[in-house]
Scaffold this motif. Structure first.
Motif, short mmCIF file in Angstrom:
data_model
loop_
_atom_site.label_atom_id
_atom_site.label_comp_id
_atom_site.label_asym_id
_atom_site.label_seq_id
_atom_site.Cartn_x
_atom_site.Cartn_y
_atom_site.Cartn_z
N ALA A 45 0.83 -1.20 0.00
CA ALA A 45 0.00 0.00 0.00
C ALA A 45 0.86 1.25 0.00
CB ALA A 45 -0.94 -0.01 1.20
N ASP A 46 1.94 1.25 0.80
CA ASP A 46 2.85 2.39 0.83
C ASP A 46 3.55 2.56 -0.52
OD1 ASP A 46 2.15 2.85 3.45
OD2 ASP A 46 3.97 1.96 4.29
N GLU A 47 3.94 1.45 -1.14
CA GLU A 47 4.59 1.51 -2.44
C GLU A 47 3.63 2.06 -3.49
OE1 GLU A 47 6.44 -1.58 -5.67
OE2 GLU A 47 6.76 -2.02 -3.55
N GLU A 48 2.39 1.64 -3.44
CA GLU A 48 1.38 2.13 -4.37
C GLU A 48 1.15 3.62 -4.18
OE1 GLU A 48 -3.31 1.41 -5.13
OE2 GLU A 48 -2.08 -0.37 -4.84
N LEU A 49 1.10 4.09 -2.94
CA LEU A 49 0.93 5.51 -2.66
C LEU A 49 2.12 6.31 -3.19
CD1 LEU A 49 -0.62 7.87 -1.43
CD2 LEU A 49 0.43 7.31 0.78
N PHE A 50 3.33 5.79 -3.00
CA PHE A 50 4.52 6.48 -3.51
C PHE A 50 4.43 6.64 -5.03
CE2 PHE A 50 8.78 6.87 -5.19
CZ PHE A 50 9.37 7.78 -4.33
N ILE A 51 4.06 5.57 -5.72
CA ILE A 51 3.95 5.62 -7.18
C ILE A 51 2.87 6.59 -7.61
CG2 ILE A 51 3.28 4.24 -9.20
CD1 ILE A 51 4.70 1.85 -7.77
N THR A 52 1.76 6.61 -6.88
CA THR A 52 0.67 7.52 -7.19
C THR A 52 1.09 8.98 -7.01
OG1 THR A 52 -0.98 5.89 -6.55
CG2 THR A 52 -1.70 8.19 -6.57
N LEU A 53 1.78 9.26 -5.92
CA LEU A 53 2.20 10.64 -5.65
C LEU A 53 3.31 11.11 -6.58
CD1 LEU A 53 2.15 10.67 -1.74
CD2 LEU A 53 0.46 11.65 -3.30
N ASP A 54 4.13 10.20 -7.05
CA ASP A 54 5.24 10.55 -7.95
C ASP A 54 4.70 10.78 -9.36
OD1 ASP A 54 7.71 10.92 -9.14
OD2 ASP A 54 8.17 8.78 -9.23
N ALA A 55 4.01 11.89 -9.53
CA ALA A 55 3.28 12.19 -10.77
C ALA A 55 4.19 12.26 -12.00
CB ALA A 55 2.50 13.49 -10.62
#
Length: 69
Positions: free
Chosen positions: A19-29
């Motif tokens: 979940a944290d990895e997915e959030l990082f990828i999402t925020l890294d626009a």
């Protein structure tokens, strides 16, 4: 029974990491493997903790720094 409990805890821990990895990828626009303060603004919690998470104070969160979120 103990083995089942340990297995369950491992599954929960790994789910959190994904979940944290997915959030990082999402925020890294922009896909540069860093989160800028403007990219972090999309998530109120990350934005509020940005300065604490930015250990080297370069204005970006690396994956390593974000792992402390």
């Amino acid at each position: 029974m103990k083995k089942l409990l340990i297995l369950g805890l491992c599954v929960l821990a790994s789910t959190s990491v994904f979940a944290d990895e997915e959030l990082f990828i999402t925020l890294d626009a922009d896909g540069d493997s860093l989160i800028s303060i403007s990219e972090a603004a999309v998530d109120a919690d990350v934005s509020a903790q940005f300065s604490e998470l930015d250990a080297n104070k370069d204005g970006y969160l690396s994956a390593e720094e974000f792992a402390n979120y």
